[in-house]
Scaffold this motif. Sequence first.
Motif, short mmCIF file in Angstrom:
data_model
loop_
_atom_site.label_atom_id
_atom_site.label_comp_id
_atom_site.label_asym_id
_atom_site.label_seq_id
_atom_site.Cartn_x
_atom_site.Cartn_y
_atom_site.Cartn_z
N CYS A 1 2.55 -6.58 2.48
CA CYS A 1 1.98 -7.89 2.83
C CYS A 1 0.92 -8.36 1.85
CB CYS A 1 1.37 -7.84 4.22
SG CYS A 1 -0.21 -6.98 4.29
N CYS B 1 0.87 -1.18 0.00
CA CYS B 1 0.00 0.00 0.00
C CYS B 1 0.91 1.24 0.00
CB CYS B 1 -0.88 0.03 1.24
SG CYS B 1 -1.94 -1.42 1.40
N CYS C 1 -3.22 1.25 9.45
CA CYS C 1 -3.33 -0.18 9.17
C CYS C 1 -3.07 -1.02 10.42
CB CYS C 1 -2.33 -0.58 8.08
SG CYS C 1 -2.42 -2.35 7.76
N CYS D 1 4.23 1.86 2.36
CA CYS D 1 4.35 0.84 3.42
C CYS D 1 5.50 -0.13 3.16
CB CYS D 1 3.05 0.06 3.57
SG CYS D 1 3.16 -1.09 4.95
N VAL E 1 5.98 -2.86 4.91
CA VAL E 1 5.62 -4.25 5.26
C VAL E 1 5.35 -5.06 3.99
CG1 VAL E 1 4.01 -5.72 6.53
CG2 VAL E 1 4.64 -3.50 7.46
S1 SF4 Z 1 0.86 -3.82 6.35
FE1 SF4 Z 1 -1.07 -2.73 5.94
S2 SF4 Z 1 -0.49 -0.88 4.82
FE2 SF4 Z 1 1.25 -2.31 4.73
S3 SF4 Z 1 1.00 -3.48 2.81
FE3 SF4 Z 1 0.01 -4.66 4.45
S4 SF4 Z 1 -2.15 -4.01 4.41
FE4 SF4 Z 1 -0.98 -2.46 3.27
#
Ligand code: SF4
Lengths: 650, 80
Positions: free
Chosen positions: A298, A291, A522, A294, A296
Motif C-alpha cells: 500500500c 513492506c 500492521c 506484505c 497488500v
Molecule cells: S499493509 Fe502495512 S505492512 Fe503492508 S505494505 Fe501497507 S503499511 Fe506495509
Amino acid sequence: MEQKFAGFWNRILRVDLTSRTTQVVELDPLLYRYYMGGRNLALHFLLKEVAPDTKPLSPQNKLILMTSVVTGAPISGQARHTAAAISPLTGGLADSQCGGWWGAELKFATWDGIIIEGKADKLVYLWIEDEHVQILPADDLHGRLTHEVMEILRNRHGAKARTLQCGIAGENLVRYANITADCRNFHGRGGLGAVMGSKNLRAVAVRGTHRRLKIADPEKLNQIATWFSRSVKIHPAVSLHHELGTSKGIVPVSVAGMLPTYNFQDGSFEGAEKIGGETMKRELNGSTETCYACAVSCKRSVEGEKGAFKVTRNYGGPEYESIGLLGSNLGVDDIYAVAACNERCNALGLDTISTGLTLSWAVECFERGLISEADTGGLRLKWNDPHTYLDLIDAIASRRGFGDLLAEGSWAAASKIGRGSEKYSMTSKGQEFANHEPRGKWGVALGYAVSPTGADHLQAAHDPWFTNPGDPSAEFNWVDLTDLNPTGILEPVPAEDLSAAKVRLFIYLQYIWGVHDVLDWCIFTAVPEFRAISLNQLAEVVGAVTGWKTSLFEVLKAGERGVTMARAFNVRRGFSADDDRLPDRMFEPLRGGTLKGHCIDRQQFERGKQLYYAMMGWDERGVPGEAKLEELGVGWVWQLLAERSAAGRQ
Amino acid sequence: MWIKVKLYGTLRRLASPQTPGIWQGEIPEGWTIRDLLAHLGAGRYEACAAMINGAACPLETEIPADAEVVVVPPVGGGLC
Ligand code: SF4
C-alpha cells in the motif's frame, strides 16, 4: 547461530554509548509469552531501568528498539517494529511502531531488540552484521539529509543494509523529530528522533543472514498466509488500499465533515479533491511499494515537479495524515505543494503531523494578532502559503530564528509566547492532534485525551465504523460490527456519543489496537475495518509461529497489559487525570463543513473519562490499581507505583 | 433525468468500469440518494454521508436534475 526458541532469539542487544560497550541481554523465556514483543517488551525495560525523574534528552533516558515474536515470519502484516523512550515532546511515554524492512532485518541478524543507553562523546552510528556490532564514527553523516545518509551507509555496508536514523532535526533536538526506516517508514510521533540525537547516535544500520527464522508450525502458518494473500486480493477495502493507499481517505473524510481544516476550525475543505488520493495518483507519477513480505503493498512512491515544488522518489509519497495536516489544515490545495512539504519533512527528520499543526497554530495566532512580525522575524503568516511553510520547515529543523520556537512544538511554543495563544494549540499532553476531527467521532476524542503518548489517532478504531449492526451473511462485510462479535461487542453505538456502551467499545478496540502494537503488526491488515485477516486468525498466527497453544483471549490480554503498563509509566512520571484533557475548541461548535455546529458535550466527556478509568481497573485519578496489575500478571509494576507515592509523601 | 455520481471508498466498485469512481446515467425523477444506492447495489449500511452539488445533505434527499452527487462510506481516515 542456532535459534533456540520459535518466534524469538532471546537475545537483546544492550549498547552503552557512553562507555562504547555492548552486551547481550537474555530474559526468562516466559516473559516473551507474557509480553509477546513490541510495546510491552519496551515498557518492561523502561519501567525497570529508567528512573521516573529522568530528563528526556539526558543520557539516562533509554531508547528501546524492539520486535515481536511474529516479526520476520513469512506472512503479510508482521513488518513493524517498536521504538520507545521518554518523550521530549510530552514528558511521558513515546511509543511508536514503524513499518518497512528494518525490524525483520534485525531479527535476521539474531536480535529481538536493542536497548540504547548513555551518550556518545561524538556523533556515531551502529553497524550490526548478524552477531557482530560496531559503534562507528559518523562525522561524515552529520548535518546530512536522511536520503544522503542512507546512501552513504549502503555504499559502505552493502545495498542490502537496512537503515534506521534520526535526521538533522533529531541532531538539533527538535522536540518532534522522527526516526525513519530507509526514508520511507517512520517512528513519527513523540520526538523519538530527538532522543536518538541527544545520544549522538545518527543511525543504526543492520544486515542479517539468518533469513529463515524458526517457526513452530510452518505448514499452519503457510495455510494462513495463503488464505491471507487471497483475501488481500479480493477484499474490496484492501484492494482499494493497494490501489490508492491511505491518501484515498482525504475526500470522503472531508465530505463526512471530519477533515481538519484551518487548524481544526472547519471539518470540510473546499480544495479536498485537489489533494486527495485520486488527484495524487493522476498528477504525481506514482507506483506502489511494500513492506517486508506484505502482499497488500500500500505504500506510495511519487515524483513530479511544478514550479518550486519538486518531489522525488528518494522518499515515500505523502500518506493521509501528512496530506491533511500539511494540506487542508493549512489551507493548501495543491498536491505538489503538499508532497514537497512532506518530502522536506522526511529529508530533515520531522514528524509531518506535529510540523503541520505547529505551523497551523502559528498561522492562526498570526491571523488573530497574537503573534506578530516581531516574533516571526519579519515573516507575514497566512493560510495556503506553502513557499513560506517550506522555509519554516527548514528553519525548524535547523532551529533557526522563529523556527527555534516552533521546534518546541505548538504547546511549549504557546506556553512561552502566552497572550492566550495556548487556546489554539490543538494538543493533548503537549502532542499535536492527528488528521482526525474528534467532534464527529467522540471515541477519538477520548482516545486523544487518555492516550499515554499524547494525542494519537491509533489508540482504537474510529467510531463511524461501528454505527451499524452489519450483515453477518456477507462474505466480506463492508463496514460493521461483525468482526467485533467474537469479543462480545454486539450492538452499534452512535459516533457522537460517550455513553457506557461507547466507552466499553473504545476499551475493547484499544485492546485490539494494543495487540497490534505489542505484536508489531500492521494495522492495515487485521484491525476490524480491514479484517483481511480476522482477530482469531491473528491469534492463530502467534500460535503457529511460537508453538504456544494460545487464544484470542490471551492475545487481547497482552494488548490490555500494554495499555495499563503504559499508564503506569506515565503515572510514575507525574501524569494524572488532569492531563487527560482536550483543547477548549473541541467543546465549541465546528465553524464550517458538513458537521458545522457539532461539538463534544463536556459533561459526557468527563463522565466518559471516569467510566473509562473504572472499566480499566484504574482509580478516579487514572492510577492503575494493585488488583488490576496483579490480574495482568505484572504485580511488580504496582511496587514501582507504591514506591513512587511513598517518595511523594516524604 | 441525467446525473453524475462520485463514489468513494468501497462504493467505488459500483462505478462504471470506463470511469473509475464515477457513475453517470439516467434516473427517474423523485429518486432519493438511498434509492439510487439501492439501484446501484450498495450494501444496506455502506453509505454514510453525501453531497449534492457541493452541499452536504442527508441520504434521504431527493436528487435534482443534472446533479453532481458525492457519496462516501463510513470513514475512519486513511483506512476508509
Ligand atoms: S499493509 Fe502495512 S505492512 Fe503492508 S505494505 Fe501497507 S503499511 Fe506495509
